[in-house]
Design a protein around this motif. Structure first.
Motif, short mmCIF file in Angstrom:
data_model
loop_
_atom_site.label_atom_id
_atom_site.label_comp_id
_atom_site.label_asym_id
_atom_site.label_seq_id
_atom_site.Cartn_x
_atom_site.Cartn_y
_atom_site.Cartn_z
N PHE A 38 9.02 -24.51 -13.15
CA PHE A 38 10.30 -25.20 -13.06
C PHE A 38 10.56 -25.59 -11.62
N GLU A 39 11.48 -26.54 -11.44
CA GLU A 39 11.90 -26.96 -10.11
C GLU A 39 13.36 -26.60 -9.91
N GLY A 41 17.16 -26.70 -9.74
CA GLY A 41 18.08 -27.48 -10.55
C GLY A 41 17.82 -27.36 -12.04
N SER A 42 16.72 -26.73 -12.43
CA SER A 42 16.37 -26.60 -13.85
C SER A 42 17.27 -25.61 -14.56
N HIS A 43 17.39 -25.80 -15.88
CA HIS A 43 18.10 -24.84 -16.71
C HIS A 43 17.27 -24.54 -17.95
N SER A 57 21.43 -22.13 -15.67
CA SER A 57 20.54 -22.56 -14.60
C SER A 57 19.63 -21.42 -14.16
N ARG A 101 14.27 -27.35 -18.50
CA ARG A 101 14.53 -28.79 -18.43
C ARG A 101 15.33 -29.04 -17.15
N ASN A 102 15.15 -30.22 -16.57
CA ASN A 102 15.84 -30.50 -15.31
C ASN A 102 16.53 -31.87 -15.34
N ALA A 105 17.58 -32.60 -10.66
CA ALA A 105 16.51 -32.40 -9.69
C ALA A 105 16.87 -32.97 -8.33
N PRO A 124 22.43 -23.25 -9.77
CA PRO A 124 21.41 -24.27 -9.46
C PRO A 124 21.39 -24.62 -7.98
N GLU A 220 26.00 -31.36 -11.97
CA GLU A 220 25.67 -30.74 -13.26
C GLU A 220 26.83 -29.85 -13.69
#
Length: 316
Positions: A38-39, A41-43, A57, A101-102, A105, A124, A220
């Motif tokens: 994941f990067e 900002g992903s949740h 997040s 999922r992001n 990003a 996040p 977000e």
């Protein structure tokens, strides 16, 4: 249409209480040493009893893929998911969790980044600050809370992030207060702003950043958007092949499409996760989601909450 998300049964390996009635939870796979990447900002979607799905997040370090870390604030006036987690989850518990999922990003660029967090919206934003620190890119983190004693993840931030990059703003400490409009009044060249927090905070930042150029403001939220109160009107969806699906005032576009045999996946069904997002070809949508950016609203549509006027053409 969004692709299917892997659902993993993860084991709770650590739980700790944080100020502000927040529970920090570490999750690991019972057999696999590495989780999906994941990067910042992903949740993930956390699947709860009775079909409830909640989005949280990932606030851990993306370079440490042996575990996921989420932080859950207990919302006594919420929809019951956070209360169940606080009352039920313990070390050894199993939680069904989606692959990440992001929609939030970090955009590539060398300009300064302004990170704004209100309360539990730090989750996040913390991951972003860690990523920017690791990349040696310029940023400022402004964290707004009601008081130092109620601030979740305060010690983590102080330990993990450069002190010169962080500003704490506590309502009960006048010397630390910051006017959001003044903070965003002047934009540095190439600057980007990212923000997350409770509805009042989100509204304040949104108003203060209205003059920033399109594509430089990112946000977000995991709370359903507030509607304008206008009664829903019927409309028509035209599919790619020309087929017509009528959406009555009493149903959602998502429900009407499913009833017509269109296989659309969904998760939250309140406009915050983006699982049911689809492409829009033409029409006048009434966007009621909390996912799509200003740019995306010209060609994307969230059918679980959004509606339209007249005929809406979708790429389905």
């Amino acid at each position: 249409m969004a692709s299917p998300r892997i659902i993993m049964k993860l084991t709770v390996t650590a739980v700790r209480k944080e100020p502000g009635d927040v529970l920090v939870i570490d999750l690991k796979h019972p057999r696999k040493p590495v989780l999906p990447a994941f990067e910042a900002g992903s949740h993930v979607d956390v699947h709860l009893p009775e079909g409830k799905v909640r989005q949280y997040s990932l606030c851990g370090d993306p370079t440490e893929l042996g575990r996921y870390t989420i932080a859950v604030k207990r919302e006594n006036d919420g929809r019951g998911g956070s209360a169940w987690i606080h009352e039920t989850i313990a070390v050894g518990s199993t939680l069904p969790v989606s692959a990440p999922r992001n929609h939030f990003a970090l955009k590539p660029g060398e300009g300064p980044t302004l990170l704004l967090a209100g309360g539990i919206g730090i989750t996040p934003i913390l991951a972003m600050a860690r990523a920017l620190t690791r990349q040696a890119k310029p940023f400022e983190l402004h964290y707004f809370t009601r008081g130092r004693a109620l601030t979740p993840l305060l010690e983590v931030i102080e330990d993990d992030l450069p002190g010169d990059n962080v500003r704490f703003h506590f309502d009960d400490e006048p010397a630390t207060r910051q006017d959001i409009a003044a903070l965003l009044a002047n934009r540095s060249a190439e600057a980007q702003v990212y923000y997350c927090g409770p509805p009042g905070f989100m509204a304040a930042v949104g108003r203060a950043a209205e003059h920033w150029p399109e594509g430089t403001v990112h946000f977000e939220t995991f709370q359903p958007p507030e509607f304008d109160g206008a009664p829903p009107e019927p409309f028509v969806i035209e599919l790619r092949a020309g087929r017509v699906v009528e959406v009555s005032a009493e149903t959602t576009a998502l429900a009407a499409l499913r009833a017509a045999g269109v296989p659309l996946m969904a998760s939250c069904e309140n406009g915050v996760c983006g699982t049911c997002e689809c492409a829009m070809l033409a029409g006048q949508p009434i966007h009621r989601d909390a996912v799509l950016s200003k740019e995306a609203r010209g060609h994307r549509f969230i059918p679980c909450v959004s509606r339209a006027t007249g005929v809406l053409k979708l790429d389905l």
